[in-house]
Structure formats: C-alpha cells, structure tokens
Write a protein that holds these residues in place. Sequence first.
Motif, PDB file in Angstrom:
ATOM      1  N   THR A   3       0.768  -1.119   0.048  1.00 16.53           N
ATOM      2  CA  THR A   3      -0.121   0.111   0.073  1.00 16.53           C
ATOM      3  C   THR A   3       0.937   1.209   0.028  1.00 16.53           C
ATOM      4  OG1 THR A   3      -1.958   0.948   1.077  1.00 16.53           O
ATOM      5  CG2 THR A   3      -0.053   0.245   2.616  1.00 16.53           C
ATOM      6  N   ARG A   4      -0.079   2.333  -0.210  1.00 15.27           N
ATOM      7  CA  ARG A   4       1.055   3.751  -0.106  1.00 15.27           C
ATOM      8  C   ARG A   4       0.436   4.591   0.734  1.00 15.27           C
ATOM      9  NH1 ARG A   4      -2.933   6.399  -2.436  1.00 15.27           N
ATOM     10  NH2 ARG A   4      -3.398   6.254  -4.464  1.00 15.27           N
ATOM     11  N   LEU A   5       1.292   5.584   1.295  1.00 16.09           N
ATOM     12  CA  LEU A   5       0.791   6.657   2.021  1.00 16.09           C
ATOM     13  C   LEU A   5       1.132   7.830   0.967  1.00 16.09           C
ATOM     14  CD1 LEU A   5       2.299   6.032   5.632  1.00 16.09           C
ATOM     15  CD2 LEU A   5      -0.049   5.559   4.910  1.00 16.09           C
ATOM     16  N   ALA A   6       0.282   8.654   0.275  1.00 13.87           N
ATOM     17  CA  ALA A   6       0.518   9.314  -0.421  1.00 13.87           C
ATOM     18  C   ALA A   6       0.154  11.152  -0.327  1.00 13.87           C
ATOM     19  CB  ALA A   6      -0.032   8.910  -1.734  1.00 13.87           C
ATOM     20  N   PRO A   7       0.937  11.503   0.828  1.00 14.69           N
ATOM     21  CA  PRO A   7       0.348  13.033   1.070  1.00 14.69           C
ATOM     22  C   PRO A   7       0.651  13.906  -0.234  1.00 14.69           C
ATOM     23  CG  PRO A   7       2.240  12.359   2.229  1.00 14.69           C
ATOM     24  CD  PRO A   7       2.016  11.176   1.458  1.00 14.69           C
ATOM     25  N   SER A   8      -0.183  14.934  -0.150  1.00 14.71           N
ATOM     26  CA  SER A   8       0.005  16.073  -1.143  1.00 14.71           C
ATOM     27  C   SER A   8       0.562  17.171  -0.114  1.00 14.71           C
ATOM     28  CB  SER A   8      -1.103  16.506  -1.717  1.00 14.71           C
ATOM     29  OG  SER A   8      -1.366  15.723  -2.556  1.00 14.71           O
ATOM     30  N   PRO A   9       1.953  17.670  -0.489  1.00 13.93           N
ATOM     31  CA  PRO A   9       2.453  18.658   0.413  1.00 13.93           C
ATOM     32  C   PRO A   9       1.782  20.315  -0.019  1.00 13.93           C
ATOM     33  CG  PRO A   9       4.022  18.176  -1.342  1.00 13.93           C
ATOM     34  CD  PRO A   9       2.868  17.352  -1.432  1.00 13.93           C
ATOM     35  N   ILE A  39       5.261  11.184  -2.457  1.00 15.38           N
ATOM     36  CA  ILE A  39       5.075  12.539  -2.169  1.00 15.38           C
ATOM     37  C   ILE A  39       4.579  13.061  -3.552  1.00 15.38           C
ATOM     38  CG2 ILE A  39       5.861  14.958  -1.682  1.00 15.38           C
ATOM     39  CD1 ILE A  39       6.209  13.070   0.954  1.00 15.38           C
ATOM     40  N   GLU A  40       3.174  13.513  -3.384  1.00 18.97           N
ATOM     41  CA  GLU A  40       2.464  13.753  -4.581  1.00 18.97           C
ATOM     42  C   GLU A  40       2.368  15.595  -4.838  1.00 18.97           C
ATOM     43  OE1 GLU A  40      -1.228  11.855  -4.668  1.00 18.97           O
ATOM     44  OE2 GLU A  40      -0.190  10.008  -5.456  1.00 18.97           O
ATOM     45  N   ASP A  41       3.897  15.988  -5.321  1.00 16.75           N
ATOM     46  CA  ASP A  41       3.994  17.250  -5.274  1.00 16.75           C
ATOM     47  C   ASP A  41       3.972  17.762  -6.548  1.00 16.75           C
ATOM     48  OD1 ASP A  41       6.266  16.157  -6.253  1.00 16.75           O
ATOM     49  OD2 ASP A  41       7.709  17.223  -5.275  1.00 16.75           O
ATOM     50  N   SER A 109      -5.256  18.970  -9.629  1.00 17.54           N
ATOM     51  CA  SER A 109      -5.356  18.387  -8.368  1.00 17.54           C
ATOM     52  C   SER A 109      -6.234  17.227  -8.306  1.00 17.54           C
ATOM     53  CB  SER A 109      -5.770  19.466  -7.564  1.00 17.54           C
ATOM     54  OG  SER A 109      -5.871  20.946  -8.108  1.00 17.54           O
ATOM     55  N   ALA A 110      -5.907  16.687  -6.967  1.00 14.18           N
ATOM     56  CA  ALA A 110      -6.902  15.490  -6.481  1.00 14.18           C
ATOM     57  C   ALA A 110      -8.355  16.405  -6.324  1.00 14.18           C
ATOM     58  CB  ALA A 110      -6.407  14.871  -5.227  1.00 14.18           C
ATOM     59  N   PRO A 111      -9.118  15.775  -6.899  1.00 13.02           N
ATOM     60  CA  PRO A 111     -10.524  16.429  -6.638  1.00 13.02           C
ATOM     61  C   PRO A 111     -10.931  16.488  -5.316  1.00 13.02           C
ATOM     62  CG  PRO A 111     -10.755  14.619  -8.188  1.00 13.02           C
ATOM     63  CD  PRO A 111      -9.282  14.373  -7.742  1.00 13.02           C
ATOM     64  N   SER A 181      -1.161  15.213 -14.737  1.00 11.86           N
ATOM     65  CA  SER A 181      -2.112  15.654 -13.984  1.00 11.86           C
ATOM     66  C   SER A 181      -2.382  14.459 -12.500  1.00 11.86           C
ATOM     67  CB  SER A 181      -3.632  15.478 -14.585  1.00 11.86           C
ATOM     68  OG  SER A 181      -4.148  14.345 -14.694  1.00 11.86           O
ATOM     69  N   TYR A 182      -2.958  14.888 -11.718  1.00 16.55           N
ATOM     70  CA  TYR A 182      -2.980  14.013 -10.429  1.00 16.55           C
ATOM     71  C   TYR A 182      -3.450  12.567 -10.890  1.00 16.55           C
ATOM     72  CZ  TYR A 182      -5.824  11.082  -7.130  1.00 16.55           C
ATOM     73  OH  TYR A 182      -6.304  10.223  -6.453  1.00 16.55           O
ATOM     74  N   GLN A 183      -4.549  12.391 -11.779  1.00 17.90           N
ATOM     75  CA  GLN A 183      -5.155  10.819 -12.186  1.00 17.90           C
ATOM     76  C   GLN A 183      -3.999  10.274 -12.864  1.00 17.90           C
ATOM     77  OE1 GLN A 183      -8.006  10.341 -11.286  1.00 17.90           O
ATOM     78  NE2 GLN A 183      -8.874  12.302 -10.940  1.00 17.90           N
ATOM     79  N   ALA A 185      -0.849  10.732 -12.864  1.00 18.43           N
ATOM     80  CA  ALA A 185       0.532  10.393 -12.063  1.00 18.43           C
ATOM     81  C   ALA A 185       0.304   9.416 -10.974  1.00 18.43           C
ATOM     82  CB  ALA A 185       0.960  11.581 -11.370  1.00 18.43           C
ATOM     83  N   VAL A 186      -1.094   9.244 -10.570  1.00 22.18           N
ATOM     84  CA  VAL A 186      -1.215   8.218  -9.492  1.00 22.18           C
ATOM     85  C   VAL A 186      -1.409   6.897 -10.170  1.00 22.18           C
ATOM     86  CG1 VAL A 186      -3.606   7.209  -8.441  1.00 22.18           C
ATOM     87  CG2 VAL A 186      -2.587   9.551  -7.856  1.00 22.18           C
ATOM     88  N   VAL A 187      -1.772   6.693 -11.460  1.00 22.42           N
ATOM     89  CA  VAL A 187      -1.904   5.344 -11.888  1.00 22.42           C
ATOM     90  C   VAL A 187      -0.349   4.719 -12.174  1.00 22.42           C
ATOM     91  CG1 VAL A 187      -4.294   5.649 -12.693  1.00 22.42           C
ATOM     92  CG2 VAL A 187      -2.519   6.000 -14.219  1.00 22.42           C
ATOM     93  N   VAL A 199      -5.772   2.999   0.294  1.00 26.74           N
ATOM     94  CA  VAL A 199      -6.651   3.174   1.226  1.00 26.74           C
ATOM     95  C   VAL A 199      -6.943   4.783   1.270  1.00 26.74           C
ATOM     96  CG1 VAL A 199      -7.136   3.208   3.770  1.00 26.74           C
ATOM     97  CG2 VAL A 199      -6.041   1.099   2.446  1.00 26.74           C
ATOM     98  N   ARG A 200      -7.948   5.471   1.051  1.00 23.18           N
ATOM     99  CA  ARG A 200      -7.892   6.952   1.132  1.00 23.18           C
ATOM    100  C   ARG A 200      -9.348   7.534   1.314  1.00 23.18           C
ATOM    101  NH1 ARG A 200      -6.810   7.164  -5.515  1.00 23.18           N
ATOM    102  NH2 ARG A 200      -8.676   6.147  -5.890  1.00 23.18           N
ATOM    103  N   GLY A 201      -9.591   8.669   1.299  1.00 22.57           N
ATOM    104  CA  GLY A 201     -10.671   9.579   1.735  1.00 22.57           C
ATOM    105  C   GLY A 201     -11.712   9.247   0.610  1.00 22.57           C
ATOM    106  N   ASP A 203     -13.672  11.166  -0.895  1.00 18.28           N
ATOM    107  CA  ASP A 203     -13.779  12.152  -1.853  1.00 18.28           C
ATOM    108  C   ASP A 203     -12.924  11.866  -3.152  1.00 18.28           C
ATOM    109  OD1 ASP A 203     -11.233  12.128  -0.415  1.00 18.28           O
ATOM    110  OD2 ASP A 203     -11.015  14.331  -0.745  1.00 18.28           O
ATOM    111  N   LEU A 204     -12.295  10.766  -3.185  1.00 13.34           N
ATOM    112  CA  LEU A 204     -11.373  10.204  -4.356  1.00 13.34           C
ATOM    113  C   LEU A 204     -12.039   8.738  -4.852  1.00 13.34           C
ATOM    114  CD1 LEU A 204      -7.942  10.758  -3.180  1.00 13.34           C
ATOM    115  CD2 LEU A 204      -9.196  12.058  -4.943  1.00 13.34           C
ATOM    116  N   LEU A 205     -13.644   8.559  -4.224  1.00 13.67           N
ATOM    117  CA  LEU A 205     -14.398   7.284  -4.933  1.00 13.67           C
ATOM    118  C   LEU A 205     -14.183   7.710  -6.454  1.00 13.67           C
ATOM    119  CD1 LEU A 205     -15.542   4.729  -4.076  1.00 13.67           C
ATOM    120  CD2 LEU A 205     -17.530   5.926  -3.405  1.00 13.67           C
TER     121      LEU A 205
HETATM  122  N1  GLU Z   1      -2.322  12.903  -2.579  1.00 13.43           N
HETATM  123  C1  GLU Z   1      -3.652  12.690  -2.595  1.00 13.43           C
HETATM  124  C2  GLU Z   1      -4.276  13.534  -1.471  1.00 13.43           C
HETATM  125  O1  GLU Z   1      -3.343  14.036  -0.368  1.00 13.43           O
HETATM  126  C3  GLU Z   1      -4.242  11.400  -2.198  1.00 13.43           C
HETATM  127  C4  GLU Z   1      -3.968  10.646  -3.450  1.00 13.43           C
HETATM  128  C5  GLU Z   1      -4.669   9.205  -3.511  1.00 13.43           C
HETATM  129  O2  GLU Z   1      -4.339   8.814  -2.386  1.00 13.43           O
HETATM  130  O3  GLU Z   1      -4.687   8.719  -4.585  1.00 13.43           O
HETATM  131  O4  GLU Z   1      -5.184  14.029  -1.490  1.00 13.43           O
END
Ligand code: GLU
Length: 314
Positions: A3-9, A39-41, A109-111, A181-183, A185-187, A199-201, A203-205
Amino acid sequence: MRTRLAPSPTGALHLGNARTFLINWAIARQRGWRIVLRIEDLDTPRVKPGAVDGIVRTLEALGLDWDEGPLIQSHDLEPYRDAMRRLAESGMAYVSPESRGQIEDLAASAPQEGVHESVFPAALRPARMDSQFYEGGEFNWRFATPDEEVVFIDGFAGPQAIRPSRSIGDFVVWTKRQQPSYQLAVVIDDARQGVTHVVRGNDLLDSAARQLLLMRALGLEPRPEYFHLPLVRGEDGKRLAKRHGDTRVESYLGRGVPAERLIALLARWSGVPGVLERMTAGEFCRAFELSRLSSEDVVFSAADDRWLLEGRRG
Ligand code: GLU
C-alpha cells in the motif's frame, strides 16, 4: 501486497488526513502489507515550501513508519511522459484547446468535495487526433474517456458502478504547466510501486473509476483493491479545512499535546472501544478493526479541540 501513503504537500497534515493515514498504516501492519511513501508534489501552484519535511516529521511523530520511499513525483517526469506517448499513439489522448481554461486549473489536483468539476463532453474531441505526444504549448492533453460503466468492489464502501463519461467526461492527463495531472501520476506510480491496496478518503471514490480506465488503457497492473473511507468534517458539515481553526497535527504537537492524545482522539473516531485517554500508534494498530469503522463521516467539534488541549503535558 503493498500500500502507499501518498500525502500532497499542499499544506500541513490536519486531523482528517492523520486519521486516514493512521488507519491505512494500521491495516497494512495488521495484514503484513508493505508500505511505500510517495510525495504527490506535482500540483505545483499549491505546493507549500517546507510542507514535505513537515508532513514526514508529523507522520514520524505520530509513530507511523514505512518500508520504502519516499518517491517524490516531481523528481522525474519521464515515466509520465512515456505514458503520454503511449496514450497519444493509441489515440486515447488529445490536445485540448485553451478556450476551456475555466476548468483547467482544477484538473491538476486531486478532486476535492465541493469543488465543482465540469463535464467535458466527447463531442468536443477534435476530428483528427495527434498520434505524437508533444510538450511546450499552452494547452492540456485530455484522456478520451470511453463511455462505459466501471464496476468494482470497494473494500470499505462496497460495490460501485461509476460512469466517468457522465460524471467528468474527458479529463486532463497532462497539464499546460507541462506536468502530469493527479489522475495520470497516480496510476503510473501505483503501478510502478506495485501498489495492490489503496486506502484513502472517499472524496476520491469517483476518481477510482477514472484511474481504472486509465490503467486499462495503459495496460498497467496490478488493478488495486480500493478502500475509500469516510471523511472528518467540521461542525458545519464541511470537510475539515482552515475555516475550522488550526487543526494541523503539528500545531497541536507544538502546543504540547502529546502524539498519544491525538491518536486517542483518532481512535475514538475510528470505532476503537473503551475510554481512551492516550494511545500509541502500536496500541491503535492492535485495537483497530476495520469492521467497526462507521461509514458515517466524523465531526470534529469544539469539545474535541478542548479535550486535546486538556491533555497537554503539564
Ligand atoms: N495525494 C492525494 C491527497 O493527499 C491522495 C491521492 C490518493 O490517495 O490517490 O489528497
């Protein structure tokens, strides 16, 4: 399993982000998944100087750890360019004229909830698409979203059927700032980092469906299993943000609130039973059960803020 932890700074971690990361970390440690930090920068106008270090320090202060990374997206754009070349060659991405500028800025950005995303209809695709990817112009590249329903089972939110052609249409994959774009880069990153569980919020469903379409278009594997979790909101029902006061984890730590007090609040918000005053991340990991997590959003109240501050070191 990975899995990943993917924070946006784009700002410091607040209590809502911290809850998602803590749960993601705990599930991974319970089930023996490896954890990669990413790091999703790439959303450069919104990236805040110093935020990367701050986020890493905050995750560490909470007691979270990871096995690989960080992978910093902005350090090497070549993997994303390569994907763009493949999309263009197969006629699945095209140059989109500047005249739709109003909706472009959101696309990098991530929506986020509450931010309106316009539907970009297939009717606006050019009659002839370029089969070569090129950079340098003041324009975006869009994905030619196939008109189909994407079906998957979310490990937390249950069965999903989403039709991105209706909810978003042709979305941006490469921005006029010459960045993926975010979409996109993520894939690319989920695939190259071998991510099997996301695993994430929630809002990204909706984005998950876009990402599955992009993965298929690019022939990427594995198709991850998703867990989209409820969000933390303020008392006004809005997603936790600046308007709810300073809910940054580092601010509480800086004011003398111990990490264990913060984890105890996050645990209470995560269905961990018992009267909790303080808890370490390790204790959280032993006590947390995904099946007890409520599917309702959590409300951060003024009483929670007071409760955290009462726990300050004397
Ligand atoms: N970097 C995104 C955020 O912090 C998360 C992206 C993801 O988990 O796919 O909202």
